[in-house]
Design a protein around this motif. Structure first.
Motif, PDB file in Angstrom:
ATOM      1  N   UNK A 186      -6.253  10.120  -3.032  1.00 10.44           N
ATOM      2  CA  UNK A 186      -5.174  10.894  -2.429  1.00 10.44           C
ATOM      3  C   UNK A 186      -3.850  10.134  -2.463  1.00 10.44           C
ATOM      4  N   UNK A 187      -3.809   8.967  -1.853  1.00 13.08           N
ATOM      5  CA  UNK A 187      -2.556   8.229  -1.731  1.00 13.08           C
ATOM      6  C   UNK A 187      -2.301   7.266  -2.891  1.00 13.08           C
ATOM      7  N   UNK A 188      -3.346   6.636  -3.427  1.00 10.46           N
ATOM      8  CA  UNK A 188      -3.152   5.497  -4.334  1.00 10.46           C
ATOM      9  C   UNK A 188      -3.044   5.782  -5.826  1.00 10.46           C
ATOM     10  N   UNK A 189      -3.230   7.001  -6.323  1.00  9.18           N
ATOM     11  CA  UNK A 189      -3.101   7.190  -7.771  1.00  9.18           C
ATOM     12  C   UNK A 189      -1.797   6.670  -8.354  1.00  9.18           C
ATOM     13  N   UNK A 190      -0.679   6.833  -7.625  1.00  9.05           N
ATOM     14  CA  UNK A 190       0.598   6.323  -8.134  1.00  9.05           C
ATOM     15  C   UNK A 190       0.562   4.805  -8.255  1.00  9.05           C
ATOM     16  N   UNK A 191       0.053   4.119  -7.235  1.00 11.48           N
ATOM     17  CA  UNK A 191       0.023   2.662  -7.249  1.00 11.48           C
ATOM     18  C   UNK A 191      -0.908   2.128  -8.328  1.00 11.48           C
ATOM     19  N   UNK A 192      -2.080   2.749  -8.465  1.00 12.95           N
ATOM     20  CA  UNK A 192      -3.020   2.303  -9.481  1.00 12.95           C
ATOM     21  C   UNK A 192      -2.459   2.532 -10.880  1.00 12.95           C
TER      22      UNK A 192
END
Length: 372
Positions: A186-192
């Protein structure tokens, strides 16, 4: 001005935001012509907002088949991203998929394979953080060799605080069946995505993951992962939804110093002499290379979602290179799948690319045994 005729599948929170931006003229080379949603209330809301200027469909399939639409933006729950992406490509539509590209790499591999059959169509993923000049500059410093060979990466990304009420808003959210994961999906796809875009893909991962530790959910809400890269460099990735205030600090160490990204700024701790050269010549016992602390300026504007859509439409109209080619969506997902898979196998190392069939089978077991 020539414009791409776009249809949005899913008129929920993110679909509404994109529709508002498009109808406000924030993406000048794109015009919104259609929306599809299975919820009659959302369809009625779209009709009230946009009137007869917008076609409203009750199913994704109707919109995909419509001759009104040239391109499709898929804004539905994660599991359906590859489903409608494949259907759209087969119907000759350009495809923009919301993040993440899917829930498990096996389905995204199928999406990528279908896209390769249609080189005439544009396929992108909504990783809007790639438009941020901050991360563009960091990537430039790394890929140019200015930092030297990477030796260590660390990202503490714990400023994703979410209260229980957030999860209670939607029955599909934070469930194995509805969302396929928690903070990683949910939250981390951008960071990964940024992590691999800047530092490259690791060769293997191991993790310690906590499920429903801080909130009444069945998926992960606290994650610790260790990366190992092909050159022997190591990395650490920490994330949660429970810290307030949280931290967002990215460190990348290399042979020529260290880059620190925090508080919307870049500090380059630049070594006058590389670590390897200093180590080879130094005989004084305790010492280290001279270091200069440099604040790195950035240029440009963070254009976020609108910037990605503008670029997507430029690619359709003029052949412009995509900022986020669709086939790259699998990379960040592979990291989150590997983190899950390691935790499901007692924290053992998981090599990349992961065993996609094994991950799929274990995920199905999670879904069947869901208590939600």
């Amino acid at each position: 001005m020539e414009k791409v005729k776009l249809g949005i599948i899913g008129f929920g929170t993110i679909g509404f935001q994109h529709a508002k931006a498009l109808t406000s003229g924030k993406v000048p080379n794109c015009t919104l012509v259609a929306i599809a949603d299975i919820d009659e209330k959302k369809r009625e809301s779209a009709r009230n907002l946009y009137g007869e200027s917008l076609a409203v469909f009750s199913t994704a399939e109707e919109l995909i088949a419509s001759t009104l639409v040239e391109a499709i933006h898929i804004c539905v729950p994660h599991y359906l991203h590859p489903v409608y992406g494949i259907a759209g490509l087969k119907n000759g539509k350009h495809i923009m998929v919301e993040k993440p590209a899917g829930v498990y790499t096996k389905q995204v591999q199928e999406l990528n394979e279908e896209a390769r059959k249609h080189p005439e169509l544009v396929f992108g993923v909504m990783f809007n953080q790639r438009t941020n000049p901050l991360y563009q500059k960091v990537r430039e410093l790394v890929t140019s060799g200015e930092l030297g060979e990477i030796t260590r990466t660390n990202w503490i990304i714990t400023n994703w605080f979410r209260a229980q009420s957030y999860y209670d808003q939607s029955p599909w959210r934070a469930t194995w069946k509805g969302e396929g994961g928690g903070v990683l999906l949910n939250q981390n796809p951008h960071n990964l995505d940024l992590f691999q875009w800047i530092c490259g893909m690791p060769s293997r991962i191991r993790s310690q993951v906590y499920y429903g530790k801080h909130r009444d959910i069945e998926v992960e809400d606290d994650v610790y992962a260790i990366f190992e890269y092909p050159n022997g460099a190591t990395g650490c990735y920490i994330t949660t939804i429970a810290d307030a205030p949280g931290t967002n600090r990215l460190e990348i160490c290399g042979d020529r110093g260290k880059i620190v990204v925090e508080n919307d700024s870049i500090v380059f701790h630049r070594l006058r002499e590389s670590c390897s050269a200093f180590n080879a010549r130094f005989i004084g016992g305790i010492g280290q290379p001279e270091c200069w602390k440099i604040e790195i300026p950035t240029k440009g504007t963070y254009t976020s979602h609108c910037g990605i859509l503008q670029n997507f439409c430029d690619a359709i109209l003029h052949g412009t290179s995509l900022m986020v080619p669709g086939e790259e969506g699998i990379k960040g997902l592979a990291l989150s799948n590997a983190i899950h898979l390691s935790s499901w196998q007692e924290g053992n190392w998981v090599s990349l690319p992961i065993d996609a069939d094994l991950y799929y089978d274990l995920l199905q077991h999670k879904i069947r045994n869901s208590k939600k």
